[in-house]
Design an enzyme around this catalytic site. Structure first.
Site, PDB file in Angstrom:
ATOM      1  N   LYS A 129     -64.592   5.933  -7.156  1.00 20.22           N
ATOM      2  CA  LYS A 129     -65.207   4.699  -7.665  1.00 20.22           C
ATOM      3  C   LYS A 129     -66.558   4.544  -6.945  1.00 20.22           C
ATOM      4  CE  LYS A 129     -60.553   2.480  -7.237  1.00 20.22           C
ATOM      5  NZ  LYS A 129     -59.730   2.998  -8.273  1.00 20.22           N
ATOM      6  N   TRP A 157     -51.395   6.523 -13.258  1.00 19.75           N
ATOM      7  CA  TRP A 157     -51.875   5.267 -12.663  1.00 19.75           C
ATOM      8  C   TRP A 157     -53.387   5.110 -12.871  1.00 19.75           C
ATOM      9  CZ3 TRP A 157     -50.184   0.788 -11.214  1.00 19.75           C
ATOM     10  CH2 TRP A 157     -50.796   0.045 -10.194  1.00 19.75           C
ATOM     11  N   HIS A 181     -52.288  13.206  -8.357  1.00 16.59           N
ATOM     12  CA  HIS A 181     -53.455  12.556  -7.767  1.00 16.59           C
ATOM     13  C   HIS A 181     -53.827  13.279  -6.466  1.00 16.59           C
ATOM     14  CE1 HIS A 181     -55.924   8.966  -7.199  1.00 16.59           C
ATOM     15  NE2 HIS A 181     -55.493   8.873  -5.958  1.00 16.59           N
ATOM     16  N   SER A 201     -60.652   9.177  -5.865  1.00 15.28           N
ATOM     17  CA  SER A 201     -59.898   7.933  -5.924  1.00 15.28           C
ATOM     18  C   SER A 201     -60.779   6.714  -5.634  1.00 15.28           C
ATOM     19  CB  SER A 201     -58.719   8.038  -4.953  1.00 15.28           C
ATOM     20  OG  SER A 201     -57.651   7.313  -5.461  1.00 15.28           O
TER      21      SER A 201
END
Ligand code: GCU
Length: 421
Positions: free
Chosen positions: A264, A351, A401, A260
């Site tokens: 990044k 998302w 997720h 998540s």
């Protein structure tokens, strides 16, 4: 009404408004054209790996520094490190456990963070997965000897965290995300750091590592200077500095992994520091692997409004203005070439835009091909739970997720195949 309340209401309404406008419909994606990773800013075409490494790669790296994550404004070396705890019969005698404290001093300020390391007992010089965790090192494993972080932690009633302080109650609460037995029995080590020790995840630049590199009277980063993602990436590069000093770790085979917002971060760390042999992005979404121009699921604007501290201030210019970006996230993947990179999505994690995560790998592939490596060769995503593993790996697994055993199994397999293990 007080001014501060008005500001808060305005902020909340902006977030709600932006989120209500979330598009999940492929047919409503605006027309876009991605920048060509192989086209130099002066219009010249990159024709070989040498030209990529010498000319184009630095150009793209610089654009990500200046426009997206923010540049790290100086050099900050480890002042001292200390193995604060070590045990050679951890995890039912399968692993060596070390807890190492790294200290940094500058500007009369000090920062320290802890790396929790498990190494397989029967492997000399083990390759290692390096990954941040969200709730403290003690949360990832049921091990009573893991130190509890003293840093700021996000409140979580279920984990018994009320006043931003971790307690015994959160020990082992995140074991589901860390397939530690599998990792160790496959011959890998695991090193983890609580990300909040490097920079607490809130919009406050008076804490964490930032103040150690402020110039005189500076109180927050300049528009092109590091947000939290760059700060966390910095922390990973410092863990790498430590690994270079630890003879029990194979520093030529460190795999940086993150989930998540920390996915990044792992991508950005892998781009910044070529010492990372392999990079894994788990459900990293917007600002990670997902293409920004698709504007599906989370957008640059929604991310920048909700998490203004993650990227640099310059990035705000691209809110609802993605076509002006001189880069897109496929170029972040390309910066990792020719090193293996794995992008993972989850079917229900709309998302994070699974398709946009996949396409980043696809559009980064021409750069891998310059090195004679195979990326992703089709614009069509593979079926759910059917990984593709070339030098770029990808899977979309069923479920939400999260980080699951299935994800770890693929990362282990990918590492075995790509790091000559
Ligand atoms: C939020 C955020 C995402 C981020 C995620 C996470 O959902 O919008 O960008 O990846 O949090 O880090 O869990």
């Amino acid at each position: 009404m007080k001014y501060s309340v008005l500001v808060l209401l305005f902020f909340v309404s902006m977030v709600i408004n932006a989120q209500n406008n979330t598009n999940y419909d492929e047919s409503k994606i605006p027309e876009y054209k991605l920048p060509d990773p192989l086209l130099m800013l002066d219009g010249g075409k990159v024709t070989d790996a040498n030209m990529w490494m010498k000319n184009r790669r630095p150009e793209i790296l610089h654009l990500f520094e200046e426009q997206v994550y923010g540049r790290i404004p100086g050099k900050l070396d480890i002042s001292s490190f200390q193995v604060v705890e070590e045990n050679s019969s951890a995890l039912d005698n399968q692993a060596i456990r070390k807890q190492v404290k790294l200290k940094f001093n500058n500007n009369n300020k000090e920062l320290e963070f802890h790396i929790l390391i498990y190494l397989p007992k029967d492997v000399k010089n083990a390759p290692v997965f390096l990954a941040y965790n969200f709730y403290g090192n003690h949360s990832i494993v049921n091990d009573k000897d893991v130190l509890i972080t003293k840093a700021w932690v996000r409140n979580n009633e279920q984990f018994g965290i009320n006043d931003n302080k971790a307690t015994e109650q959160s020990r082992g609460t995140r074991t589901n995300r860390w397939a530690i037995e599998k990792i160790i029995s496959s011959g890998f080590g695991l090193a983890t750091i609580y990300y909040g020790e490097v920079d607490p995840d809130n919009n406050d630049f008076s804490d964490g590592v930032h103040p150690l590199l402020y110039s005189k009277n500076q109180t927050k980063p300049k528009d092109n200077e590091w947000g939290s993602i760059s700060a966390w990436a910095w922390g990973l590069t410092k863990a790498m500095d430590y690994f270079e000093k630890d003879k029990d770790i194979d520093d030529s085979r460190v795999i940086v992994m993150g989930h998540s917002r920390l996915g990044k971060t792992s991508l950005w760390a892998g781009a910044l520091d070529e010492r990372f042999a392999m990079v894994i992005s788990n459900n990293s979404g917007c600002g990670g692997a997902a293409l920004s121009r698709r504007k599906i699921g989370e957008t640059v604007e929604v991310m920048n409004v909700r998490f203004p501290h993650w990227c640099c201030t310059n990035y705000d210019f691209y809110n609802s203005n993605e076509n002006a970006l001189p880069i897109d996230q496929h170029m972040l993947i390309a910066l990792i070439a020719p090193r293996p990179v794995y992008i993972a999505s989850a079917e229900k994690d709309k998302w994070a835009d699974p398709k946009g995560e996949y396409l980043s790998g696809y559009y980064a592939s021409p750069v891998y091909e310059l090195f004679g490596k195979k990326g992703l060769s089709s614009t069509e995503m593979p079926a759910v739970n059917h990984p593709v593993q070339n030098t770029i790996g990808y899977h979309i697994r069923s479920g939400k997720h999260d980080v699951t055993d299935f994800d770890w199994e693929q990362y282990i397999k990918f590492a075995n195949a790509n790091l000559n293990l």
